[in-house]
Design a protein around this motif. Structure first.
Motif, PDB file in Angstrom:
ATOM      1  N   ARG A  30     -34.866 -20.195  25.830  1.00  0.00           N
ATOM      2  CA  ARG A  30     -34.823 -20.107  24.574  1.00  0.00           C
ATOM      3  C   ARG A  30     -36.545 -19.532  23.677  1.00  0.00           C
ATOM      4  NH1 ARG A  30     -35.085 -26.020  23.321  1.00  0.00           N
ATOM      5  NH2 ARG A  30     -37.168 -25.248  23.635  1.00  0.00           N
ATOM      6  N   ASP A  31     -37.540 -19.787  24.799  1.00  0.00           N
ATOM      7  CA  ASP A  31     -38.062 -19.739  24.259  1.00  0.00           C
ATOM      8  C   ASP A  31     -39.413 -18.310  24.066  1.00  0.00           C
ATOM      9  OD1 ASP A  31     -39.333 -22.244  22.714  1.00  0.00           O
ATOM     10  OD2 ASP A  31     -40.260 -22.583  24.395  1.00  0.00           O
ATOM     11  N   SER A  42     -36.152 -16.077  21.988  1.00  0.00           N
ATOM     12  CA  SER A  42     -35.689 -16.386  20.300  1.00  0.00           C
ATOM     13  C   SER A  42     -35.956 -15.535  19.767  1.00  0.00           C
ATOM     14  CB  SER A  42     -36.936 -17.849  20.087  1.00  0.00           C
ATOM     15  OG  SER A  42     -38.243 -16.929  20.249  1.00  0.00           O
TER      16      SER A  42
END
Length: 695
Positions: A464-465, A468
């Protein structure tokens, strides 16, 4: 405008860069469309469509023979190749517009001069007016004297064309220009001629600038090369704008015979190369001597002369009198984003982004390496990326001014990384690790060619990071898909897996020398395997993240060690990804491959000769052995035959010795004693009288 008007346009060398683009452009233009005002003008048709009613009908020559219409482009009505002059003239006579492009192939210069002269000589056969347009080059102005010697920056215009002076390599071009202008002065209402002095063409895949695009896109060099000082101004024009100028000449039939086709830019070659490097490559340029250009195999003499030209020229007439719908009026540098996108689309250069995941020892790195080799992608591994980042930061600090902002930022980041690694036993916190990997994925090489992300991310949070969306990207509030960075998200995700037993056996079978001190030691491997299984049993896993983004994951089970080259795995991956979207081999790689192929051929030929010699030697030895054996058998047969004959003659010899020889001996002795006049008859008579059988 007559909507049903159809004009047949001949263009030479339809398979060349500029001619192809002009042909494609005109095939989508309705005849007379440029006569309308900008607000009234009809949109051009899609170049992918078949030839439409009312548009220009394109025919022309091509360098390569086309066996059938199957190889012809949809926007071309007819292609010709290997025509003699009589056949070519008849083809030209059937056309309303004849366009000759002499900016690319030197052999077309003489043909263009012949074509306009031959057409001029056949004017009495014209059933309707015809037009001849010569697409030449501004290099015929390269050595022109300044308009104002006191102010050399004053640009040339079409009005100065009689004072133009050509570069020595382009004198044949200016001679053809003069012939074309002359032929059009006889009867312009029946046979009009025009010369279009084109700036350096760019766009739609590139021609002259292709060398710089390719070098920057491949990322082989740390800096883009600028030959000479780089301050020389190179007149340019987008190839679609050049086609638009030609469209306007056809529709407007201007009184001016000589036109200049350049955009409004006054870009230097350093600005052009620097812009290419910034958008596609390393972002830096390096000035090298002009002579170094001659070492580049991809650049011809005419290319080098064009790159080094310093010419300020303006297209005043077409600006004031024609109605061109400019694609890149402000020039190359201002429209670089469009030009780069055209470059990628035209040459089918699209990045392929792949992520390979799986437990330790399943073969992720081996598979990733093979994917990179097949598709020419960049292999992104966490450990190597960290090392590369530290090295690059240290290099920036050493080479840059210590007081510079970049140097200070790099120094601060390097210190942060080292401190964090010391605190964590050589490992990095996720925040810093993700920053490093993200910067790697956003680097130009990875953005251009693509990448294979090897075994990372490991958790849902890392994924996710890492992927992103950037802050400047607009967030789509209507979509249920979480925001993500479209430029770095993998298109293909492959999850390799195998049983724990298989993985443990595979590690056990590794040589001790390869395992010692690595993550495959018993302690580290079991810990990594346990961690992987734990991270992939909950709902929020890396694969779940990709599923949320509608990125399909292909699961591949590894069940056997009988395929060390992963041929079956690669077959599935290649079938899933498809054909490469990259350049083929570079010129250097092609040379090396040719050398390897030649070496292989020499070795194969030497092996064939050795095999032939060996076979011939073996056959000679076999023949000699068979001959020796046959000779021996023959001798034995002869001996047996001789013995048989001797055995068969024994009775006869005995008979002769016992019966014949004594009488014969007495007869001979008697003949010697008497010495008759007829010895033979005497002996015969004696033998007859004394025959033992008669007695």
């Amino acid at each position: 405008m007559a909507a049903d008007a159809v004009e047949r346009v001949f263009i030479n060398r339809l398979d060349s860069y500029a001619s192809k683009c002009i042909a494609k452009f005109l095939s989508t233009c309705v005849v007379g469309a440029s006569l309308l005002e900008s607000g009234e003008r009809e949109e051009r048709l899609s170049p992918d469509l078949q030839v439409q009613e009312g548009t220009f009908q394109i025919v022309g020559t091509c360098a390569h023979k086309t066996e059938s219409d199957a190889g012809r482009q949809s926007y071309v009505s007819a292609e010709y190749s290997h025509l003699n002059r009589e056949e070519l003239l008849e083809c030209l006579m059937e056309c309303d517009i004849i366009i000759y492009n002499i900016t690319e192939h030197a052999d077309q210069i003489e043909e263009a001069s012949w074509a306009v002269s031959a057409m001029h000589a056949q004017m009495d056969r014209f059933t309707q007016p015809k037009m001849f347009i010569l697409v030449s080059t501004v290099m015929t102005w390269a050595l022109s004297r300044p308009v104002d010697p006191n102010d050399p920056d004053i640009p040339f215009t079409e009005e100065d064309y009689r004072q133009r002076r050509a570069h020595p390599s382009f004198k044949e071009h200016i001679n053809v220009e003069k012939v074309v202008v002359k032929m059009g002065k006889t009867n312009m209402s029946l046979f009009s001629t025009y010369v279009v002095a084109s700036g350096v063409q760019y766009g739609m895949g590139e021609q002259l600038f292709h060398f710089f695009f390719k070098k920057s896109w491949l990322g082989d060099e740390p800096k883009a090369l600028v030959f000479g000082e780089g301050t020389n101004v190179v007149p340019t024009i987008h190839v679609d704008d050049l086609a638009g100028v030609i469209q306007n000449i056809i529709d407007h039939k201007p009184n001016q015979q000589y036109l200049v086709a350049v955009d409004d830019s006054k870009n230097t070659i350093e600005e052009i190369v620097g812009t290419i490097s910034y958008v596609l490559g390393p972002g830096k340029t390096q000035r090298v001597p002009k002579e170094d250009a001659f070492l580049i195999r991809d650049l011809s003499q005419m290319d080098i002369d064009t790159l080094l030209v310093d010419l300020r020229i303006e297209a005043v007439y077409l600006k004031e009198n024609l109605n061109v719908r400019w694609a890149c009026e402000s020039g190359f540098v201002d429209n670089i984003d469009r030009v780069v996108e055209e470059y990628k689309q035209t040459r089918s250069l699209q990045p392929i982004r792949v992520c390979v995941l799986g437990p330790p020892a399943v073969g992720k790195s081996s598979v990733a390496e093979r994917i990179c080799k097949h598709y020419k992608l960049h292999h992104v591994r966490v450990k190597e990326t960290i090392t590369e980042t530290l090295t690059n930061l240290e290099s920036v600090i050493k080479t840059e001014d210590p007081e510079a902002e970049d140097s200070a930022t790099s120094s601060e980041f390097l210190e942060t990384l080292k401190e964090n690694m010391e605190e964590n036993g050589g490992r990095l916190d996720d925040q810093l690790l993700i920053r490093i990997v993200r910067d790697k994925l956003k680097s130009m090489p990875c953005r251009n060619q693509g990448f294979v992300l090897d075994g990372f991310p490991k958790t849902y949070e890392q994924a996710r990071d890492l992927f992103s969306a950037d802050d400047e990207e607009p967030e789509n509030t209507t979509s249920k898909i979480p925001p993500f960075n479209k430029n770095i998200i993998p298109e293909f995700v492959f999850s390799l897996d195998s049983s724990d037993k298989f993985l443990k056996n595979r590690v056990i079978d590794l040589p001790e020398c390869l395992v010692e001190g690595t993550s495959y030691s018993q302690k580290h491997f079991l810990r990594r395997l346990k961690s992987f299984r734990e991270n992939n049993v909950e709902d929020e896993t890396v694969l779940n993240y990709f599923d949320e983004l509608d990125v399909h994951t292909e699961h591949i089970e590894i069940t056997s060690s009988d395929d060390p080259q992963y041929l079956l795995v690669m077959e599935r991956i290649i079938r899933s990804i498809g054909e490469p979207k990259n350049y083929g081999a570079t010129s250097h790689e092609e040379i090396e491959e040719e050398m390897r192929s030649a070496d292989r051929r020499l070795k194969e030929e030497a092996q064939e000769r050795a095999d032939t010699e060996r076979r011939e030697t073996e056959e000679a030895q076999e023949r000699a052995a068979r001959w020796q054996e046959w000779s021996k058998c023959l001798e034995e047969a002869k001996k047996r035959e001789q013995d048989l004959l001797e055995e068969q003659t024994v009775p006869m010899r005995n008979y002769l010795m016992k019966t014949v020889m004594p009488t014969l001996t007495q007869g001979l002795l008697e003949c010697c004693r008497i010495k008759p006049q007829e010895p033979i008859d005497f002996l015969a008579e004696y033998l007859f009288r004394n025959n033992p059988q008669v007695e």
